[in-house]
Design a protein around this motif. Structure first.
Motif, PDB file in Angstrom:
ATOM      1  N   ASP A  22       0.839  -1.208   0.000  1.00 13.13           N
ATOM      2  CA  ASP A  22       0.000   0.000   0.000  1.00 13.13           C
ATOM      3  C   ASP A  22       0.867   1.248   0.000  1.00 13.13           C
ATOM      4  OD1 ASP A  22      -2.314  -1.553   0.286  1.00 13.13           O
ATOM      5  OD2 ASP A  22      -2.321  -1.375   2.476  1.00 13.13           O
ATOM      6  N   GLY A  23       1.874   1.250   0.885  1.00 10.19           N
ATOM      7  CA  GLY A  23       2.719   2.426   1.017  1.00 10.19           C
ATOM      8  C   GLY A  23       3.498   2.722  -0.245  1.00 10.19           C
ATOM      9  N   ALA A  24       4.081   1.688  -0.861  1.00  9.06           N
ATOM     10  CA  ALA A  24       4.885   1.887  -2.065  1.00  9.06           C
ATOM     11  C   ALA A  24       4.047   2.386  -3.228  1.00  9.06           C
ATOM     12  CB  ALA A  24       5.585   0.584  -2.440  1.00  9.06           C
ATOM     13  N   CYS A  25       2.880   1.807  -3.419  1.00 10.63           N
ATOM     14  CA  CYS A  25       2.047   2.205  -4.544  1.00 10.63           C
ATOM     15  C   CYS A  25       1.470   3.607  -4.325  1.00 10.63           C
ATOM     16  CB  CYS A  25       0.939   1.185  -4.752  1.00 10.63           C
ATOM     17  SG  CYS A  25      -0.059   1.504  -6.218  1.00 10.63           S
ATOM     18  N   THR A  26       1.078   3.896  -3.084  1.00 15.95           N
ATOM     19  CA  THR A  26       0.555   5.228  -2.794  1.00 15.95           C
ATOM     20  C   THR A  26       1.637   6.278  -2.978  1.00 15.95           C
ATOM     21  OG1 THR A  26      -1.045   4.314  -1.241  1.00 15.95           O
ATOM     22  CG2 THR A  26      -0.580   6.657  -1.062  1.00 15.95           C
ATOM     23  N   ARG A  27       2.863   5.975  -2.546  1.00  8.24           N
ATOM     24  CA  ARG A  27       3.977   6.907  -2.761  1.00  8.24           C
ATOM     25  C   ARG A  27       4.157   7.200  -4.244  1.00  8.24           C
ATOM     26  NH1 ARG A  27       8.813   4.166  -0.717  1.00  8.24           N
ATOM     27  NH2 ARG A  27       8.479   2.936  -2.601  1.00  8.24           N
ATOM     28  N   LYS A  28       4.055   6.166  -5.084  1.00  3.37           N
ATOM     29  CA  LYS A  28       4.241   6.349  -6.529  1.00  3.37           C
ATOM     30  C   LYS A  28       3.178   7.288  -7.090  1.00  3.37           C
ATOM     31  CE  LYS A  28       5.049   3.722 -10.775  1.00  3.37           C
ATOM     32  NZ  LYS A  28       5.201   2.358 -11.349  1.00  3.37           N
ATOM     33  N   ARG A  29       1.934   7.096  -6.687  1.00  2.00           N
ATOM     34  CA  ARG A  29       0.845   7.960  -7.171  1.00  2.00           C
ATOM     35  C   ARG A  29       0.980   9.379  -6.613  1.00  2.00           C
ATOM     36  NH1 ARG A  29      -4.779   4.425  -7.328  1.00  2.00           N
ATOM     37  NH2 ARG A  29      -4.058   2.912  -8.866  1.00  2.00           N
ATOM     38  N   PHE A  30       1.303   9.460  -5.332  1.00  2.00           N
ATOM     39  CA  PHE A  30       1.459  10.761  -4.689  1.00  2.00           C
ATOM     40  C   PHE A  30       2.596  11.548  -5.341  1.00  2.00           C
ATOM     41  CE2 PHE A  30       3.038  13.110  -0.741  1.00  2.00           C
ATOM     42  CZ  PHE A  30       2.083  14.110  -0.819  1.00  2.00           C
ATOM     43  N   ASN A  31       3.731  10.872  -5.582  1.00  3.12           N
ATOM     44  CA  ASN A  31       4.856  11.561  -6.197  1.00  3.12           C
ATOM     45  C   ASN A  31       4.571  11.980  -7.631  1.00  3.12           C
ATOM     46  OD1 ASN A  31       6.734  11.782  -4.137  1.00  3.12           O
ATOM     47  ND2 ASN A  31       7.440   9.700  -4.379  1.00  3.12           N
ATOM     48  N   ALA A  32       3.783  11.202  -8.337  1.00  4.78           N
ATOM     49  CA  ALA A  32       3.418  11.606  -9.697  1.00  4.78           C
ATOM     50  C   ALA A  32       2.654  12.923  -9.677  1.00  4.78           C
ATOM     51  CB  ALA A  32       2.592  10.516 -10.364  1.00  4.78           C
ATOM     52  N   LEU A  33       1.824  13.124  -8.663  1.00  2.44           N
ATOM     53  CA  LEU A  33       1.110  14.394  -8.531  1.00  2.44           C
ATOM     54  C   LEU A  33       2.042  15.508  -8.075  1.00  2.44           C
ATOM     55  CD1 LEU A  33      -2.289  13.297  -6.911  1.00  2.44           C
ATOM     56  CD2 LEU A  33      -1.696  13.565  -9.327  1.00  2.44           C
ATOM     57  N   LEU A  34       2.927  15.216  -7.116  1.00  2.00           N
ATOM     58  CA  LEU A  34       3.867  16.238  -6.654  1.00  2.00           C
ATOM     59  C   LEU A  34       4.760  16.722  -7.799  1.00  2.00           C
ATOM     60  CD1 LEU A  34       5.135  14.965  -3.173  1.00  2.00           C
ATOM     61  CD2 LEU A  34       3.286  16.579  -3.674  1.00  2.00           C
ATOM     62  N   ALA A  35       5.165  15.801  -8.665  1.00  2.00           N
ATOM     63  CA  ALA A  35       6.067  16.167  -9.755  1.00  2.00           C
ATOM     64  C   ALA A  35       5.435  17.168 -10.715  1.00  2.00           C
ATOM     65  CB  ALA A  35       6.503  14.918 -10.518  1.00  2.00           C
ATOM     66  N   THR A  36       4.108  17.156 -10.854  1.00  2.00           N
ATOM     67  CA  THR A  36       3.459  18.113 -11.753  1.00  2.00           C
ATOM     68  C   THR A  36       3.580  19.533 -11.221  1.00  2.00           C
ATOM     69  OG1 THR A  36       1.293  17.929 -10.662  1.00  2.00           O
ATOM     70  CG2 THR A  36       1.769  16.364 -12.429  1.00  2.00           C
ATOM     71  N   ARG A  37       3.793  19.682  -9.917  1.00  2.00           N
ATOM     72  CA  ARG A  37       3.919  21.011  -9.320  1.00  2.00           C
ATOM     73  C   ARG A  37       5.363  21.348  -8.963  1.00  2.00           C
ATOM     74  NH1 ARG A  37       3.648  23.466  -4.209  1.00  2.00           N
ATOM     75  NH2 ARG A  37       3.584  21.443  -3.172  1.00  2.00           N
ATOM     76  N   LEU A  38       6.119  20.355  -8.488  1.00  2.00           N
ATOM     77  CA  LEU A  38       7.459  20.617  -7.980  1.00  2.00           C
ATOM     78  C   LEU A  38       8.541  20.414  -9.033  1.00  2.00           C
ATOM     79  CD1 LEU A  38       7.085  18.933  -4.475  1.00  2.00           C
ATOM     80  CD2 LEU A  38       6.777  21.333  -5.078  1.00  2.00           C
ATOM     81  N   GLY A  39       8.258  19.609 -10.051  1.00  2.00           N
ATOM     82  CA  GLY A  39       9.169  19.500 -11.184  1.00  2.00           C
ATOM     83  C   GLY A  39      10.312  18.530 -11.007  1.00  2.00           C
ATOM     84  N   LYS A  40      11.526  19.003 -11.228  1.00  2.00           N
ATOM     85  CA  LYS A  40      12.712  18.178 -11.357  1.00  2.00           C
ATOM     86  C   LYS A  40      13.055  17.425 -10.069  1.00  2.00           C
ATOM     87  CE  LYS A  40      17.674  18.565 -12.412  1.00  2.00           C
ATOM     88  NZ  LYS A  40      18.778  19.526 -12.682  1.00  2.00           N
ATOM     89  N   VAL A  41      13.389  16.149 -10.225  1.00  2.00           N
ATOM     90  CA  VAL A  41      13.912  15.349  -9.110  1.00  2.00           C
ATOM     91  C   VAL A  41      15.394  15.676  -8.940  1.00  2.00           C
ATOM     92  CG1 VAL A  41      14.420  13.008  -8.300  1.00  2.00           C
ATOM     93  CG2 VAL A  41      12.244  13.495  -9.455  1.00  2.00           C
ATOM     94  N   VAL A  42      15.814  16.031  -7.710  1.00  2.00           N
ATOM     95  CA  VAL A  42      17.217  16.345  -7.440  1.00  2.00           C
ATOM     96  C   VAL A  42      17.890  15.289  -6.570  1.00  2.00           C
ATOM     97  CG1 VAL A  42      16.867  18.818  -7.725  1.00  2.00           C
ATOM     98  CG2 VAL A  42      16.672  17.805  -5.441  1.00  2.00           C
ATOM     99  N   GLY A  43      17.110  14.319  -6.093  1.00  2.00           N
ATOM    100  CA  GLY A  43      17.693  13.267  -5.284  1.00  2.00           C
ATOM    101  C   GLY A  43      16.637  12.481  -4.536  1.00  2.00           C
ATOM    102  N   TYR A  44      17.103  11.794  -3.496  1.00  2.00           N
ATOM    103  CA  TYR A  44      16.228  10.894  -2.744  1.00  2.00           C
ATOM    104  C   TYR A  44      16.581  10.978  -1.260  1.00  2.00           C
ATOM    105  CZ  TYR A  44      15.437   9.174  -7.418  1.00  2.00           C
ATOM    106  OH  TYR A  44      15.131   9.117  -8.760  1.00  2.00           O
ATOM    107  N   LYS A  45      15.642  10.592  -0.439  1.00  2.00           N
ATOM    108  CA  LYS A  45      15.895  10.581   1.000  1.00  2.00           C
ATOM    109  C   LYS A  45      15.614   9.214   1.576  1.00  2.00           C
ATOM    110  CE  LYS A  45      13.079  12.229   4.009  1.00  2.00           C
ATOM    111  NZ  LYS A  45      12.272  13.113   4.883  1.00  2.00           N
TER     112      LYS A  45
END
Length: 290
Positions: free
Chosen positions: A54-77
């Protein structure tokens, strides 16, 4: 169309682009979570504890939405890399999230204390990837061969939901490990010689990381080895976790290693300094809350 409506519409589109076999939060829930993130307003907690899938799939969907507003990936945490923080979220495993452009600010950055829905601060550290061979590193020394900078860092996470204490590890993963902001200090170059690298490895494990306020009073502290026995083990874990989802670290990526300290709530008027005692070349990094 408002940002909230745009994110809700995008949630429906993202659903078709994510794995159908994983059990995710539904489209409306993920869209609402992203809209609340954008508004810096607390979102409803998940109805039940999430599984790792659940967590992994939700993160993927959530990040897809965040990317439309925040743009470029600069790294990972890497998150929940400290056993004390794992205990808080009822897990014994790290989790990971994505860092976007604009999240990492320079030392001395000033921000409202309510920079997010559920804002916190913690002592952390960044490293910068030198080359893609880091994806095959299995020891801290091998990691050190494939990074070119170690960077003092105060992370400013946002746990988003109304009751963060009710999140489990998978729930923390689902909200992108609370990635919101952070403050980076002056980079320390990774030395070239083998002997110097081993001295740096030892210093990273043994260093004491302290958070103090503007009056020099101690707020919290931790040791380098509090992160998975050695802070660079967080990079080993992260690279392997990302590869399970067909993501690889590349040159220039930043990696946040996790918490040396407890997560603490900011207050207006508070100034915070992170000091890395015993780490040669490390200068303090500072943030202030308005």
């Amino acid at each position: 169309m408002t940002m909230k409506k745009t994110l809700a519409v995008l949630a429906l589109a993202v659903a078709g682009a994510t794995g159908a076999n994983a059990q995710c939060l539904d489209d409306a829930q993920v869209g609402a979570l992203a809209a609340r993130y954008a508004d810096k307003a607390p979102a409803a907690n998940f109805a039940a504890p999430l599984s790792n899938a659940d967590g992994a799939c939700t993160r993927k969907r959530f990040n897809a939405l965040l990317a439309t507003r925040l743009g470029k990936v600069v790294g990972y945490k890497a998150g929940l890399t400290n056993p004390a923080v794992q205990k808080r979220f009822n897990t014994d495993q790290p989790v990971w999230g994505v860092l976007y452009e604009g999240m990492v600010q320079p030392s001395g950055f000033a921000t409202p204390a309510r920079f997010g829905a559920r804002p916190l601060y913690e002592a952390d550290m960044l490293v910068r990837v030198k080359d893609a061979a880091i994806n095959h590193a299995r020891t801290p020394y091998e990691v050190l061969q494939h990074i070119d900078q170690v960077i003092p860092f105060i992370e400013l996470p946002d746990l988003i939901v109304e009751k963060p204490g009710e999140l489990n590890g998978a729930g923390v993963a689902a909200i992108n490990v609370g990635a919101r902001l952070g403050v980076a200090g002056e980079p320390i170059a990774v030395p070239a010689t083998r002997g110097e690298r081993y001295r740096l490895l030892d210093a990273l494990e043994r260093m004491e990381v302290q958070l103090t306020n503007q009056n020099g009073e101690l707020l919290a502290s931790g040791k380098g080895g509090d992160i998975l026995g050695h802070p660079l083990n967080a990079v080993v874990w992260l690279a392997q976790a990302l590869q399970k989802e067909n993501i690889t670290l590349k040159a220039g990526d930043l990696v946040s290693l996790g918490s040396f300290s407890p997560l603490l709530p900011p207050k207006p008027g508070l100034g915070v300094t992170a000091t890395y005692i015993g780490l040669p070349g490390a200068k303090p990094v500072q943030v202030s809350f308005q």
